[in-house]
Motif scaffolding. Structure first.
Motif, PDB file in Angstrom:
ATOM      1  N   MET A 174      34.084   3.038 -28.815  1.00  0.00           N
ATOM      2  CA  MET A 174      32.945   3.957 -28.874  1.00  0.00           C
ATOM      3  C   MET A 174      31.658   3.305 -29.395  1.00  0.00           C
ATOM      4  O   MET A 174      30.693   4.025 -29.687  1.00  0.00           O
ATOM      5  CB  MET A 174      33.286   5.223 -29.682  1.00  0.00           C
ATOM      6  N   ASP A 175      31.643   1.985 -29.480  1.00  0.00           N
ATOM      7  CA  ASP A 175      30.373   1.287 -29.718  1.00  0.00           C
ATOM      8  C   ASP A 175      29.606   1.207 -28.398  1.00  0.00           C
ATOM      9  O   ASP A 175      30.215   1.138 -27.324  1.00  0.00           O
ATOM     10  CB  ASP A 175      30.622  -0.162 -30.190  1.00  0.00           C
ATOM     11  N   VAL A 176      28.281   1.197 -28.484  1.00  0.00           N
ATOM     12  CA  VAL A 176      27.445   0.955 -27.303  1.00  0.00           C
ATOM     13  C   VAL A 176      26.493  -0.194 -27.606  1.00  0.00           C
ATOM     14  O   VAL A 176      26.107  -0.403 -28.760  1.00  0.00           O
ATOM     15  CB  VAL A 176      26.633   2.207 -26.878  1.00  0.00           C
ATOM     16  N   ALA A 177      26.135  -0.962 -26.564  1.00  0.00           N
ATOM     17  CA  ALA A 177      25.240  -2.107 -26.757  1.00  0.00           C
ATOM     18  C   ALA A 177      24.527  -2.416 -25.454  1.00  0.00           C
ATOM     19  O   ALA A 177      25.011  -2.086 -24.370  1.00  0.00           O
ATOM     20  CB  ALA A 177      26.047  -3.323 -27.210  1.00  0.00           C
ATOM     21  N   ILE A 178      23.364  -3.016 -25.567  1.00  0.00           N
ATOM     22  CA  ILE A 178      22.630  -3.490 -24.398  1.00  0.00           C
ATOM     23  C   ILE A 178      22.711  -5.013 -24.405  1.00  0.00           C
ATOM     24  O   ILE A 178      22.421  -5.647 -25.423  1.00  0.00           O
ATOM     25  CB  ILE A 178      21.171  -2.995 -24.427  1.00  0.00           C
ATOM     26  N   ARG A 179      23.178  -5.601 -23.302  1.00  0.00           N
ATOM     27  CA  ARG A 179      23.379  -7.044 -23.219  1.00  0.00           C
ATOM     28  C   ARG A 179      22.853  -7.570 -21.886  1.00  0.00           C
ATOM     29  O   ARG A 179      22.850  -6.844 -20.893  1.00  0.00           O
ATOM     30  CB  ARG A 179      24.869  -7.384 -23.334  1.00  0.00           C
ATOM     31  N   GLN A 180      22.469  -8.839 -21.884  1.00  0.00           N
ATOM     32  CA  GLN A 180      22.007  -9.479 -20.648  1.00  0.00           C
ATOM     33  C   GLN A 180      23.173 -10.117 -19.916  1.00  0.00           C
ATOM     34  O   GLN A 180      24.052 -10.718 -20.537  1.00  0.00           O
ATOM     35  CB  GLN A 180      20.996 -10.584 -20.975  1.00  0.00           C
ATOM     36  N   TRP A 181      23.175 -10.027 -18.595  1.00  0.00           N
ATOM     37  CA  TRP A 181      24.055 -10.845 -17.757  1.00  0.00           C
ATOM     38  C   TRP A 181      23.151 -11.404 -16.676  1.00  0.00           C
ATOM     39  O   TRP A 181      22.593 -10.642 -15.897  1.00  0.00           O
ATOM     40  CB  TRP A 181      25.179 -10.015 -17.140  1.00  0.00           C
ATOM     41  N   ASP A 182      22.983 -12.725 -16.709  1.00  0.00           N
ATOM     42  CA  ASP A 182      21.993 -13.333 -15.824  1.00  0.00           C
ATOM     43  C   ASP A 182      20.648 -12.670 -16.144  1.00  0.00           C
ATOM     44  O   ASP A 182      20.268 -12.606 -17.311  1.00  0.00           O
ATOM     45  CB  ASP A 182      22.430 -13.149 -14.370  1.00  0.00           C
ATOM     46  N   THR A 183      19.978 -12.107 -15.163  1.00  0.00           N
ATOM     47  CA  THR A 183      18.716 -11.427 -15.473  1.00  0.00           C
ATOM     48  C   THR A 183      18.892  -9.912 -15.531  1.00  0.00           C
ATOM     49  O   THR A 183      17.918  -9.166 -15.624  1.00  0.00           O
ATOM     50  CB  THR A 183      17.645 -11.756 -14.416  1.00  0.00           C
ATOM     51  N   ALA A 184      20.138  -9.469 -15.453  1.00  0.00           N
ATOM     52  CA  ALA A 184      20.396  -8.025 -15.444  1.00  0.00           C
ATOM     53  C   ALA A 184      20.635  -7.508 -16.854  1.00  0.00           C
ATOM     54  O   ALA A 184      21.309  -8.150 -17.660  1.00  0.00           O
ATOM     55  CB  ALA A 184      21.615  -7.724 -14.583  1.00  0.00           C
ATOM     56  N   GLU A 185      20.083  -6.318 -17.137  1.00  0.00           N
ATOM     57  CA  GLU A 185      20.342  -5.670 -18.415  1.00  0.00           C
ATOM     58  C   GLU A 185      21.528  -4.721 -18.244  1.00  0.00           C
ATOM     59  O   GLU A 185      21.477  -3.795 -17.441  1.00  0.00           O
ATOM     60  CB  GLU A 185      19.104  -4.884 -18.849  1.00  0.00           C
ATOM     61  N   TRP A 187      24.129  -1.921 -19.807  1.00  0.00           N
ATOM     62  CA  TRP A 187      24.333  -0.936 -20.868  1.00  0.00           C
ATOM     63  C   TRP A 187      25.846  -0.767 -20.989  1.00  0.00           C
ATOM     64  O   TRP A 187      26.494  -0.199 -20.101  1.00  0.00           O
ATOM     65  CB  TRP A 187      23.686   0.397 -20.495  1.00  0.00           C
ATOM     66  N   ILE A 188      26.383  -1.247 -22.090  1.00  0.00           N
ATOM     67  CA  ILE A 188      27.842  -1.327 -22.232  1.00  0.00           C
ATOM     68  C   ILE A 188      28.329  -0.350 -23.299  1.00  0.00           C
ATOM     69  O   ILE A 188      27.741  -0.246 -24.370  1.00  0.00           O
ATOM     70  CB  ILE A 188      28.258  -2.764 -22.634  1.00  0.00           C
ATOM     71  N   SER A 189      29.413   0.360 -23.019  1.00  0.00           N
ATOM     72  CA  SER A 189      30.093   1.125 -24.062  1.00  0.00           C
ATOM     73  C   SER A 189      31.554   0.719 -24.046  1.00  0.00           C
ATOM     74  O   SER A 189      32.103   0.370 -22.989  1.00  0.00           O
ATOM     75  CB  SER A 189      29.967   2.635 -23.837  1.00  0.00           C
ATOM     76  N   ARG A 190      32.178   0.706 -25.219  1.00  0.00           N
ATOM     77  CA  ARG A 190      33.607   0.386 -25.265  1.00  0.00           C
ATOM     78  C   ARG A 190      34.359   1.711 -25.248  1.00  0.00           C
ATOM     79  O   ARG A 190      34.647   2.309 -26.282  1.00  0.00           O
ATOM     80  CB  ARG A 190      33.956  -0.437 -26.499  1.00  0.00           C
ATOM     81  N   SER A 191      34.629   2.183 -24.050  1.00  0.00           N
ATOM     82  CA  SER A 191      35.240   3.511 -23.886  1.00  0.00           C
ATOM     83  C   SER A 191      35.782   3.603 -22.474  1.00  0.00           C
ATOM     84  O   SER A 191      35.738   2.628 -21.725  1.00  0.00           O
ATOM     85  CB  SER A 191      34.192   4.601 -24.125  1.00  0.00           C
ATOM     86  N   GLY A 192      36.290   4.755 -22.131  1.00  0.00           N
ATOM     87  CA  GLY A 192      36.812   4.917 -20.776  1.00  0.00           C
ATOM     88  C   GLY A 192      37.609   6.187 -20.627  1.00  0.00           C
ATOM     89  O   GLY A 192      37.527   7.085 -21.465  1.00  0.00           O
ATOM     90  N   TYR A 193      38.391   6.225 -19.537  1.00  0.00           N
ATOM     91  CA  TYR A 193      39.052   7.474 -19.139  1.00  0.00           C
ATOM     92  C   TYR A 193      40.486   7.179 -18.715  1.00  0.00           C
ATOM     93  O   TYR A 193      41.008   7.772 -17.786  1.00  0.00           O
ATOM     94  CB  TYR A 193      38.238   8.065 -17.981  1.00  0.00           C
ATOM     95  N   THR A 194      41.086   6.206 -19.410  1.00  0.00           N
ATOM     96  CA  THR A 194      42.440   5.792 -19.028  1.00  0.00           C
ATOM     97  C   THR A 194      43.393   5.778 -20.217  1.00  0.00           C
ATOM     98  O   THR A 194      44.600   5.658 -20.020  1.00  0.00           O
ATOM     99  CB  THR A 194      42.419   4.361 -18.460  1.00  0.00           C
TER     100      THR A 194
END
Lengths: 375, 119
Positions: A174-185, A187-194
């Protein structure tokens, strides 16, 4: 399939052999050549990549610029402590209506100076209109239309994503963070539906296919369709809005009391103040007449959505109805959720009527399959 | 082998026919998770629903392909429904039946006609 929308990953789904079906107004892959059962088991054993770009991504920003004001505004629509949500954290929430029913369920993230919401595909336009109608005076509300959303789920999800974004290993459930991959921003959350550890990643449309291909090129990652998404979430005891919860079920009936924090309950610092508060607070105090429970059918026959449930093997009127049901590939048995009288005890036996025969099922705790979040 | 429009196959073994579903049907169904077989012996007419088969997607019925009597069922396929996906035309037979009129088999499709049907 006329009038159906496509996500930016549509061509990739076809290339991967996805069987496309209509879902919430979109053409989505229900399965790939691997098949529902193997896709499910692969996700629990390694990592599965899901396209969930049909879901709604909404930004909520207070006109004052203060995230606290956006949180207080959103609290008018959800029975959830949003003000207490720390920066960089996400929380499950529910839009309730005046009758105490559930308009939609959603995720809310505090991103420092604004809130980020992820809502169900089928409800996203109504949710957006609902936010606009009630919060426009104090907040700017924007639907994100230039981003895809993918979920990477399973015990090897962290290792896979860390090859592209190394410091995701530092994120907790349930943490969220904004990170770069190459030139893309991203928006990541550690969560899901499984019920598994994993991530949901919002990626700009123009990078989405390259990002998905990069993950799919990894040995542990396979594409997973909506069929396995449904059996995975059901094993994890999670609700599907429109089935297990809807405008006629309250959060308390839905067994979602855990989603209503102390601050919003009777005696809390911001008690009530959300739609349907009278009914919901009363049900929290007195208990509801019916409640969503898990069922484990004793035989192998499935009890699907709509199956009527009876107290005994013969006679009597139905005491409830199954809202989701199917086969659990990891538990290797049928499973279901139903609304039943709240006074029935766990382990009580009830009977589902399948093809004219009443078959026994036991009221069982959920999740059916233990979850494995990284706390 | 003979075939029906319901995607069943029939193989003659002595004085009975063995009945199952085709590979094409098993692919369409998806992963099979439940098979319910009838008690035997059971007299049946063409089109009677005799076996219930459930996949992860949906429930469907296997119908009696011709008039006759079901004399034996395959308990292995009820114990291990995944056989329907693994070996639909071999280990995953459902039942054996004695036909009321063996010449009725001549009215069913041969392999070429069935392949033409499924395109």
């Amino acid at each position: 399939m006329a009038d159906l929308k496509r996500t930016v990953l549509y061509d990739l789904h076809l290339e991967l052999g996805g069987k496309m079906v209509p879902f919430a107004g979109y053409e989505m892959p229900v399965q790939y050549p691997m098949g529902v059962m193997k896709e499910h088991l692969h996700t629990r054993a390694a990592a599965g990549l899901f396209d969930v770009s049909h879901m709604g991504q909404i930004l909520l920003t207070a006109k004052s610029g203060r995230v606290e004001d956006a949180a207080l505004a959103l609290e008018k629509l959800v029975p959830v402590d949003i003000l207490g949500l720390q920066q960089g954290r996400q929380r499950y929430a529910l839009f309730t209506n005046e009758d105490g029913g559930i308009l939609d369920d959603l995720m809310v993230a505090n991103r420092g100076d604004h809130l980020f919401l992820v809502v169900n595909a089928a409800c996203k336009h109504e949710d957006f209109a609902h936010l606009k109608a009630h919060l426009s005076d104090s907040c700017d509300i924007g639907m994100v239309t230039d981003r895809a959303l993918v979920a990477l789920q399973g015990p090897k999800a962290e290792a896979a994503l860390a090859r592209l974004v190394p410091d995701v290993v530092d994120m907790k459930f349930m943490d969220v963070a904004i990170r770069q991959w190459d030139t893309a921003e991203l928006w990541i959350s550690r969560s899901g539906y499984t019920g598994e550890d994993g991530f949901e990643i919002s990626v700009p449309n123009k990078f989405a296919e390259a990002f998905a291909r990069k993950l799919l090129s990894m040995e542990e990652v396979a594409p997973i369709g909506l069929g396995a998404r449904d059996s995975l979430r059901l094993e994890a005891g999670m609700c599907l809005h429109g089935h297990d919860i809807d405008t006629t079920t309250s959060p308390v009936e839905g067994n979602l009391n855990w989603a209503i924090q102390k601050a919003r309950r009777a005696g809390g610092v911001r008690e009530g103040g959300f739609p349907g508060a009278a009914r919901i607070l009363s049900e929290l105090a007195k208990g509801p007449a019916r409640r969503r429970v898990g069922l484990r059918p004793e035989g192998r026959a499935l009890m699907r959505e709509g199956t009527e449930v009876f107290a005994g093997p013969e006679g009597g009127a139905p005491i409830g109805r199954i809202t989701s049901g199917g086969f659990g590939p990891s538990i290797e048995a049928p499973m279901a959720m139903a609304y039943l009288p709240a006074d029935l005890a766990e382990c009580a036996t009830v009977y589902g009527e399948v093809r004219g025969k009443r078959l026994p099922a036991v009221i069982a705790p959920m999740p059916f399959q233990p979850t494995s979040y990284k706390r | 082998m003979k075939y029906t429009e319901d995607h069943e196959w029939l193989r003659v073994e002595g004085d009975v026919v063995v009945v199952g579903i085709t590979a094409h049907a098993s692919e369409q169904l998806g992963d099979v998770v439940f098979v319910e077989l009838p008690d035997t012996p059971k007299g049946v007419s063409t089109g009677d629903e005799v076996v219930v088969i459930e996949s992860v997607k949906a429930a469907s019925d296997i119908r009696a392909p011709l008039d006759g009597e079901i004399v034996e069922v395959n308990q292995d396929v009820a114990d291990n429904p995944g056989l329907v996906n693994e070996d639909p035309t071999g280990k995953a037979w459902f039942f054996k039946m004695k036909l009321a009129d063996k010449s009725a088999l001549d009215g069913l499709m041969d392999e070429a006609a069935y392949n033409a049907l499924i395109g």
